[in-house]
Design a protein around this motif. Structure first.
Motif, PDB file in Angstrom:
ATOM      1  N   ALA A 254     -71.732  12.234 -35.920  1.00  0.00           N
ATOM      2  CA  ALA A 254     -72.901  12.089 -36.785  1.00  0.00           C
ATOM      3  C   ALA A 254     -74.187  12.026 -35.962  1.00  0.00           C
ATOM      4  CB  ALA A 254     -72.756  10.826 -37.636  1.00  0.00           C
ATOM      5  N   ALA A 255     -74.162  11.245 -34.879  1.00  0.00           N
ATOM      6  CA  ALA A 255     -75.350  11.108 -34.040  1.00  0.00           C
ATOM      7  C   ALA A 255     -75.731  12.433 -33.389  1.00  0.00           C
ATOM      8  CB  ALA A 255     -75.106  10.042 -32.969  1.00  0.00           C
ATOM      9  N   ALA A 256     -74.739  13.182 -32.938  1.00  0.00           N
ATOM     10  CA  ALA A 256     -75.014  14.465 -32.291  1.00  0.00           C
ATOM     11  C   ALA A 256     -75.609  15.466 -33.272  1.00  0.00           C
ATOM     12  CB  ALA A 256     -73.729  15.018 -31.682  1.00  0.00           C
ATOM     13  N   MET A 257     -75.081  15.496 -34.479  1.00  0.00           N
ATOM     14  CA  MET A 257     -75.614  16.409 -35.488  1.00  0.00           C
ATOM     15  C   MET A 257     -77.076  16.095 -35.781  1.00  0.00           C
ATOM     16  SD  MET A 257     -74.273  17.147 -39.377  1.00  0.00           S
ATOM     17  CE  MET A 257     -74.607  15.468 -39.909  1.00  0.00           C
ATOM     18  N   LEU A 258     -77.388  14.820 -35.949  1.00  0.00           N
ATOM     19  CA  LEU A 258     -78.766  14.421 -36.238  1.00  0.00           C
ATOM     20  C   LEU A 258     -79.693  14.720 -35.069  1.00  0.00           C
ATOM     21  CD1 LEU A 258     -78.126  11.018 -38.055  1.00  0.00           C
ATOM     22  CD2 LEU A 258     -78.641  13.232 -39.102  1.00  0.00           C
ATOM     23  N   ALA A 259     -79.213  14.489 -33.855  1.00  0.00           N
ATOM     24  CA  ALA A 259     -80.033  14.761 -32.674  1.00  0.00           C
ATOM     25  C   ALA A 259     -80.315  16.254 -32.533  1.00  0.00           C
ATOM     26  CB  ALA A 259     -79.338  14.233 -31.421  1.00  0.00           C
ATOM     27  N   TRP A 260     -79.295  17.076 -32.764  1.00  0.00           N
ATOM     28  CA  TRP A 260     -79.479  18.535 -32.690  1.00  0.00           C
ATOM     29  C   TRP A 260     -80.497  18.988 -33.727  1.00  0.00           C
ATOM     30  CZ3 TRP A 260     -75.789  22.117 -30.054  1.00  0.00           C
ATOM     31  CH2 TRP A 260     -76.144  23.458 -30.201  1.00  0.00           C
ATOM     32  N   LEU A 261     -80.367  18.490 -34.958  1.00  0.00           N
ATOM     33  CA  LEU A 261     -81.284  18.887 -36.026  1.00  0.00           C
ATOM     34  C   LEU A 261     -82.709  18.426 -35.741  1.00  0.00           C
ATOM     35  CD1 LEU A 261     -79.078  18.228 -39.178  1.00  0.00           C
ATOM     36  CD2 LEU A 261     -79.819  20.456 -38.299  1.00  0.00           C
ATOM     37  N   ALA A 262     -82.859  17.232 -35.178  1.00  0.00           N
ATOM     38  CA  ALA A 262     -84.199  16.749 -34.839  1.00  0.00           C
ATOM     39  C   ALA A 262     -84.836  17.640 -33.774  1.00  0.00           C
ATOM     40  CB  ALA A 262     -84.121  15.304 -34.355  1.00  0.00           C
ATOM     41  N   TYR A 263     -84.060  17.997 -32.753  1.00  0.00           N
ATOM     42  CA  TYR A 263     -84.570  18.898 -31.714  1.00  0.00           C
ATOM     43  C   TYR A 263     -84.954  20.248 -32.311  1.00  0.00           C
ATOM     44  CZ  TYR A 263     -84.545  22.077 -27.737  1.00  0.00           C
ATOM     45  OH  TYR A 263     -84.887  23.043 -26.815  1.00  0.00           O
ATOM     46  N   GLU A 264     -84.097  20.735 -33.187  1.00  0.00           N
ATOM     47  CA  GLU A 264     -84.330  22.038 -33.812  1.00  0.00           C
ATOM     48  C   GLU A 264     -85.602  22.030 -34.666  1.00  0.00           C
ATOM     49  OE1 GLU A 264     -80.899  24.944 -35.300  1.00  0.00           O
ATOM     50  OE2 GLU A 264     -81.308  23.311 -36.696  1.00  0.00           O
ATOM     51  N   LYS A 265     -85.812  20.952 -35.397  1.00  0.00           N
ATOM     52  CA  LYS A 265     -87.005  20.854 -36.243  1.00  0.00           C
ATOM     53  C   LYS A 265     -88.268  20.816 -35.384  1.00  0.00           C
ATOM     54  CE  LYS A 265     -89.493  20.103 -39.960  1.00  0.00           C
ATOM     55  NZ  LYS A 265     -89.761  21.196 -40.922  1.00  0.00           N
ATOM     56  N   ILE A 266     -88.236  20.022 -34.310  1.00  0.00           N
ATOM     57  CA  ILE A 266     -89.394  19.924 -33.424  1.00  0.00           C
ATOM     58  C   ILE A 266     -89.638  21.240 -32.692  1.00  0.00           C
ATOM     59  CG2 ILE A 266     -90.307  18.776 -31.368  1.00  0.00           C
ATOM     60  CD1 ILE A 266     -88.724  16.277 -32.293  1.00  0.00           C
ATOM     61  N   ARG A 267     -88.562  21.854 -32.230  1.00  0.00           N
ATOM     62  CA  ARG A 267     -88.672  23.053 -31.406  1.00  0.00           C
ATOM     63  C   ARG A 267     -88.921  24.313 -32.223  1.00  0.00           C
ATOM     64  NH1 ARG A 267     -89.668  24.956 -26.258  1.00  0.00           N
ATOM     65  NH2 ARG A 267     -88.353  26.746 -25.770  1.00  0.00           N
ATOM     66  N   HIS A 268     -88.216  24.432 -33.372  1.00  0.00           N
ATOM     67  CA  HIS A 268     -88.249  25.685 -34.120  1.00  0.00           C
ATOM     68  C   HIS A 268     -88.778  25.540 -35.549  1.00  0.00           C
ATOM     69  CE1 HIS A 268     -86.062  27.445 -30.784  1.00  0.00           C
ATOM     70  NE2 HIS A 268     -85.100  26.542 -30.929  1.00  0.00           N
ATOM     71  N   GLY A 269     -88.991  24.306 -35.986  1.00  0.00           N
ATOM     72  CA  GLY A 269     -89.611  24.097 -37.281  1.00  0.00           C
ATOM     73  C   GLY A 269     -88.697  24.108 -38.476  1.00  0.00           C
ATOM     74  N   ALA A 270     -87.372  24.048 -38.269  1.00  0.00           N
ATOM     75  CA  ALA A 270     -86.449  24.092 -39.414  1.00  0.00           C
ATOM     76  C   ALA A 270     -85.160  23.356 -39.080  1.00  0.00           C
ATOM     77  CB  ALA A 270     -86.142  25.538 -39.789  1.00  0.00           C
ATOM     78  N   PHE A 271     -84.514  22.845 -40.124  1.00  0.00           N
ATOM     79  CA  PHE A 271     -83.178  22.276 -40.004  1.00  0.00           C
ATOM     80  C   PHE A 271     -82.188  23.354 -40.449  1.00  0.00           C
ATOM     81  CE2 PHE A 271     -85.887  18.624 -41.393  1.00  0.00           C
ATOM     82  CZ  PHE A 271     -85.838  17.887 -40.214  1.00  0.00           C
ATOM     83  N   THR A 272     -81.432  23.932 -39.538  1.00  0.00           N
ATOM     84  CA  THR A 272     -80.541  25.033 -39.922  1.00  0.00           C
ATOM     85  C   THR A 272     -79.101  24.565 -40.104  1.00  0.00           C
ATOM     86  OG1 THR A 272     -79.910  25.677 -37.671  1.00  0.00           O
ATOM     87  CG2 THR A 272     -81.991  26.588 -38.548  1.00  0.00           C
TER      88      THR A 272
END
Length: 448
Positions: A254-272
């Motif tokens: 769960a923590a890894a999924m949330l961390a990946w999504l947070a990075y993705e949102k900051i870096r690329h602007g979307a939660f994929t």
């Protein structure tokens, strides 16, 4: 994962029906992970490679099963020879094992231990396949699996988990496969792709996943099966360690999924959705070696660190120019390294063993042991896998022809296609052509 240990006769355990049933269920869960991986990888490739990707995972169920029965179990878990390999004639063909004979030190039959370990041996080479999508002959891949399992996986499994194996005796902690499975497969993937080269159109043509629902289905089934993979690796459920591993598997993922999504949102602007699925797998990979030695809070930290670092690592292939098709290196190699090394920081000394990490007063000793295990397996798998790929490529050819790769490997290698578009939406009077029925991605029809 605890290997066999010798106990005094007075302390010899007796058969536990509960543990035996538990381990059979765990074995079935781990078996499910290989078809789940096929779905996960299959959805990430283009339409024209879907069946080939499914088959590259599925064929491992056949090849490795036979090799394991014939000699693999003996090489991995037989009597130690020089701390590098095992061998026991009774394990050859599983012919010298009594049906009620217990695995030394445990309450489950040898047969149950053997089949549980078989499922690990099956999925490990299948993990490599994601790096090679779109461009490898199926016959060459099948041969590679057989050779790689024999000279890489079986010996490494003995190093890490076999009684007398040099990494096990050193005290390297790998609860369920951070080194033996994920680093092993990730390093092998890097070795092979350095030999066979890039896909045609790499960094030029769009190579987007053709079915994100299939990816999510595969990720969900992997998450489900991973509870058997991890919790079952204690080989029983009498002292609560397996229960801790089960909890840690959930919270780290769960923590890894949330961390990946947070990075993705900051870096690329979307939660994929692809990011959610990939982040979950990164967490599963990282907690695999570490979950039996840390607390749930430590598992959250391990998962979050792995999610962030793996999300960053998947972009390295564009910087350095290696074509890791489905991010096996970025997720499995990096995730395995992260999880294995973090044991040296987060081991509490109160779960799987008394070994403590740096944050719990243990100093750098365990971290040093983990580093030796990580880099020994990484180097061995990388070099030997590259040599195997080189020999196969020079003898029978490992890559399909350029025409086959461009047209689609499914039809050439399997005489099938994943989807029948010929009748999509059409009746007897329809004027639609087969290509009209293809889905559209970025205003371009996907490759058929």
């Amino acid at each position: 994962m605890p290997p066999g240990i010798t106990t005094l006769a007075a302390d010899a355990p007796t058969l536990s029906a509960a543990n035996t049933g538990f381990m059979l269920i765990c074995s079935a869960l781990v078996m499910l992970m290989t078809p789940a991986l096929a779905f996960f990888y299959g959805g990430m490739v283009r339409v024209k490679s879907t069946l080939n990707m499914l088959m590259m995972s599925f064929i491992s169920l056949g090849i490795v099963t036979i090799l394991w029965v014939l000699y693999g179990f003996s090489l991995a878990f037989g009597t130690d020879s020089g701390s590098l390999i095992g061998w026991s004639s009774d394990f050859v063909g599983l012919s010298g094992i009594g049906i009620t004979e217990l695995w030394p030190g445990y309450t489950i039959p040898v047969y149950v231990f053997a089949v549980f370990q078989l499922m690990f041996a099956i999925i490990t080479p299948a993990l490599i396949s994601g790096a090679l999508a779109d461009r490898v002959k199926f016959t060459a891949w099948a041969l590679f699996i057989a050779l790689w399992a024999t000279v890489v996986y079986f010996p490494v499994a003995h190093w890490v988990w076999g009684t007398g194996g040099w990494l096990f005796e050193m005290g390297v902690i790998d609860f369920a496969g951070g080194t033996a499975v994920h680093i092993n497969a990730g390093a092998a993937a890097l070795g092979v792709i350095l030999v066979i080269g890039k896909r045609i159109g790499f960094k030029k043509d769009p190579m987007r996943p053709h079915s994100l629902p299939l990816v999510m289905l595969g990720a969900g089934l992997l998450w489900f099966g991973w509870f058997g993979f991890n919790a079952g690796s204690w080989l029983g459920n009498d002292d609560g360690v397996g229960a801790v591993m089960f909890v840690n598997t959930q919270v780290a993922t769960a923590a890894a999924m949330l961390a990946w999504l947070a990075y993705e949102k900051i870096r690329h602007g979307a939660f994929t959705t692809l990011g959610a699925a990939s982040g979950a797998v990164a967490g599963l990979v990282a907690i695999t070696p570490a979950g039996g030695s840390c607390s749930p809070l430590g598992a959250i930290a391990i998962g979050a660190i792995a999610g962030l670092l793996c999300a960053m690592a998947v972009g390295l292939k564009y910087k350095f120019g290696y074509d890791d098709s489905l991010d096996v290196i970025g997720v499995h190699l990096v995730g395995g390294v992260v999880g294995s090394l973090l044991v040296g920081f987060f081991a509490t000394g109160g779960v799987q063993s008394t070994a403590k990490g740096l944050f719990y007063g243990g100093g750098l000793e365990q971290l040093g042991k983990q580093a030796i295990g990580v880099f020994a397996v990484l180097a061995y798998s990388l070099v030997v896998s590259a040599l195997l790929a080189f020999v196969i490529d020079k003898t029978m050819g490992m890559r399909v022809s350029e025409d086959v790769e461009v047209a689609g490997i499914d039809q050439a290698e399997h005489a099938e296609t994943a989807y029948d578009f010929s009748g999509a939406g059409g009746g007897a009077g329809s004027r639609r052509t087969p290509t009209d029925a293809l889905p559209v991605v970025e205003n371009k029809k996907v490759d058929a």
